[in-house]
Design a protein around this motif. Structure first.
Motif, PDB file in Angstrom:
ATOM      1  N   MET A   1       0.837  -1.183   0.000  1.00 56.63           N
ATOM      2  CA  MET A   1       0.000   0.000   0.000  1.00 56.63           C
ATOM      3  C   MET A   1       0.882   1.247   0.000  1.00 56.63           C
ATOM      4  O   MET A   1       1.913   1.266   0.651  1.00 56.63           O
ATOM      5  N   LYS A   2       0.427   2.248  -0.695  1.00 57.40           N
ATOM      6  CA  LYS A   2       1.167   3.492  -0.765  1.00 57.40           C
ATOM      7  C   LYS A   2       0.324   4.604  -0.136  1.00 57.40           C
ATOM      8  O   LYS A   2      -0.822   4.805  -0.514  1.00 57.40           O
ATOM      9  N   ILE A   3       0.916   5.305   0.807  1.00 53.33           N
ATOM     10  CA  ILE A   3       0.223   6.417   1.459  1.00 53.33           C
ATOM     11  C   ILE A   3       0.214   7.597   0.499  1.00 53.33           C
ATOM     12  O   ILE A   3       1.267   8.061   0.059  1.00 53.33           O
ATOM     13  N   MET A   4      -0.988   8.076   0.183  1.00 54.78           N
ATOM     14  CA  MET A   4      -1.143   9.163  -0.779  1.00 54.78           C
ATOM     15  C   MET A   4      -1.379  10.523  -0.121  1.00 54.78           C
ATOM     16  O   MET A   4      -1.102  11.554  -0.722  1.00 54.78           O
ATOM     17  N   LYS A   5      -1.925  10.509   1.115  1.00 58.46           N
ATOM     18  CA  LYS A   5      -2.262  11.760   1.787  1.00 58.46           C
ATOM     19  C   LYS A   5      -2.179  11.543   3.294  1.00 58.46           C
ATOM     20  O   LYS A   5      -2.271  10.417   3.774  1.00 58.46           O
ATOM     21  N   PRO A   6      -2.008  12.629   4.052  1.00 61.24           N
ATOM     22  CA  PRO A   6      -2.001  12.498   5.508  1.00 61.24           C
ATOM     23  C   PRO A   6      -3.347  11.972   6.013  1.00 61.24           C
ATOM     24  O   PRO A   6      -4.400  12.302   5.454  1.00 61.24           O
ATOM     25  N   ALA A   7      -3.302  11.153   7.043  1.00 60.01           N
ATOM     26  CA  ALA A   7      -4.521  10.601   7.627  1.00 60.01           C
ATOM     27  C   ALA A   7      -4.283  10.325   9.106  1.00 60.01           C
ATOM     28  O   ALA A   7      -3.141  10.224   9.555  1.00 60.01           O
ATOM     29  N   LYS A   8      -5.376  10.193   9.848  1.00 60.21           N
ATOM     30  CA  LYS A   8      -5.263   9.955  11.285  1.00 60.21           C
ATOM     31  C   LYS A   8      -6.363   9.025  11.753  1.00 60.21           C
ATOM     32  O   LYS A   8      -7.380   8.838  11.084  1.00 60.21           O
ATOM     33  N   ALA A   9      -6.142   8.450  12.932  1.00 56.66           N
ATOM     34  CA  ALA A   9      -7.132   7.582  13.566  1.00 56.66           C
ATOM     35  C   ALA A   9      -6.865   7.581  15.063  1.00 56.66           C
ATOM     36  O   ALA A   9      -5.726   7.729  15.503  1.00 56.66           O
ATOM     37  N   GLY A  10      -7.922   7.416  15.839  1.00 58.74           N
ATOM     38  CA  GLY A  10      -7.786   7.321  17.285  1.00 58.74           C
ATOM     39  C   GLY A  10      -8.115   8.614  17.992  1.00 58.74           C
ATOM     40  O   GLY A  10      -8.526   9.596  17.371  1.00 58.74           O
ATOM     41  N   THR A  11      -7.942   8.573  19.315  1.00 55.04           N
ATOM     42  CA  THR A  11      -8.220   9.731  20.168  1.00 55.04           C
ATOM     43  C   THR A  11      -7.105   9.876  21.197  1.00 55.04           C
ATOM     44  O   THR A  11      -6.214   9.039  21.289  1.00 55.04           O
ATOM     45  N   PHE A  12      -7.219  10.942  21.988  1.00 55.39           N
ATOM     46  CA  PHE A  12      -6.273  11.152  23.086  1.00 55.39           C
ATOM     47  C   PHE A  12      -6.848  10.666  24.413  1.00 55.39           C
ATOM     48  O   PHE A  12      -6.329  10.980  25.474  1.00 55.39           O
ATOM     49  N   GLU A  13      -7.925   9.887  24.343  1.00 61.53           N
ATOM     50  CA  GLU A  13      -8.556   9.350  25.549  1.00 61.53           C
ATOM     51  C   GLU A  13      -7.675   8.279  26.181  1.00 61.53           C
ATOM     52  O   GLU A  13      -6.829   7.678  25.519  1.00 61.53           O
ATOM     53  N   SER A  14      -7.923   8.001  27.443  1.00 60.05           N
ATOM     54  CA  SER A  14      -7.214   6.942  28.143  1.00 60.05           C
ATOM     55  C   SER A  14      -7.477   5.609  27.446  1.00 60.05           C
ATOM     56  O   SER A  14      -8.576   5.353  26.953  1.00 60.05           O
ATOM     57  N   ASN A  15      -6.491   4.760  27.401  1.00 59.02           N
ATOM     58  CA  ASN A  15      -6.562   3.430  26.775  1.00 59.02           C
ATOM     59  C   ASN A  15      -6.753   3.476  25.261  1.00 59.02           C
ATOM     60  O   ASN A  15      -7.300   2.544  24.679  1.00 59.02           O
ATOM     61  N   ASP A  16      -6.312   4.547  24.623  1.00 53.18           N
ATOM     62  CA  ASP A  16      -6.398   4.668  23.172  1.00 53.18           C
ATOM     63  C   ASP A  16      -5.041   5.146  22.656  1.00 53.18           C
ATOM     64  O   ASP A  16      -4.130   5.422  23.432  1.00 53.18           O
ATOM     65  N   ILE A  17      -4.924   5.233  21.353  1.00 59.67           N
ATOM     66  CA  ILE A  17      -3.701   5.724  20.720  1.00 59.67           C
ATOM     67  C   ILE A  17      -4.106   6.576  19.527  1.00 59.67           C
ATOM     68  O   ILE A  17      -5.031   6.222  18.799  1.00 59.67           O
ATOM     69  N   TYR A  18      -3.453   7.706  19.358  1.00 58.00           N
ATOM     70  CA  TYR A  18      -3.725   8.617  18.250  1.00 58.00           C
ATOM     71  C   TYR A  18      -2.604   8.436  17.238  1.00 58.00           C
ATOM     72  O   TYR A  18      -1.432   8.646  17.557  1.00 58.00           O
ATOM     73  N   VAL A  19      -2.962   8.011  16.033  1.00 60.27           N
ATOM     74  CA  VAL A  19      -1.986   7.672  14.996  1.00 60.27           C
ATOM     75  C   VAL A  19      -2.172   8.593  13.797  1.00 60.27           C
ATOM     76  O   VAL A  19      -3.287   8.768  13.319  1.00 60.27           O
ATOM     77  N   THR A  20      -1.073   9.178  13.317  1.00 58.47           N
ATOM     78  CA  THR A  20      -1.110   9.936  12.068  1.00 58.47           C
ATOM     79  C   THR A  20      -0.094   9.323  11.109  1.00 58.47           C
ATOM     80  O   THR A  20       0.982   8.885  11.523  1.00 58.47           O
TER      81      THR A  20
END
Length: 88
Positions: A1-20
């Motif tokens: 897979m090739k990343i074509m544009k910036p993207a994100k997923a997740g939150t800054f809540e406890s027990n989560d992870i914010y990924v860009t």
């Protein structure tokens, strides 16, 4: 897979992870990780992220992750979601 544009997923809540994810041309995988449990689980978190990228066939990406104590399945899901959003 090739990343074509910036993207994100997740939150800054406890027990989560914010990924860009951001495109990177021919520079391999660049991983930046911040975690509240870096001392105990930093290597494990990095391994889950790298394994997920490998499974998805991502070779060139800048990935930043801010972890708030997420479990492995959450980390994998957030990385996969961010990558798929970045490939659309």
């Amino acid at each position: 897979m090739k990343i074509m544009k910036p993207a994100k997923a997740g939150t800054f809540e406890s027990n989560d992870i914010y990924v860009t994810v951001m495109p990177s041309e021919g520079n391999g995988i660049e991983l930046e990780l911040e975690s509240i449990v870096m001392q105990q689980f930093g290597d494990e978190i990095k391994m889950v992220i790298m394994d997920t990228l490998k499974e998805l066939g991502v070779q060139d990406v800048i990935i930043r992750a801010q972890d708030k104590g997420a479990l492995n399945y959450t980390i994998k899901a957030r990385v996969e979601t961010a990558v798929k959003r970045g490939c659309e």
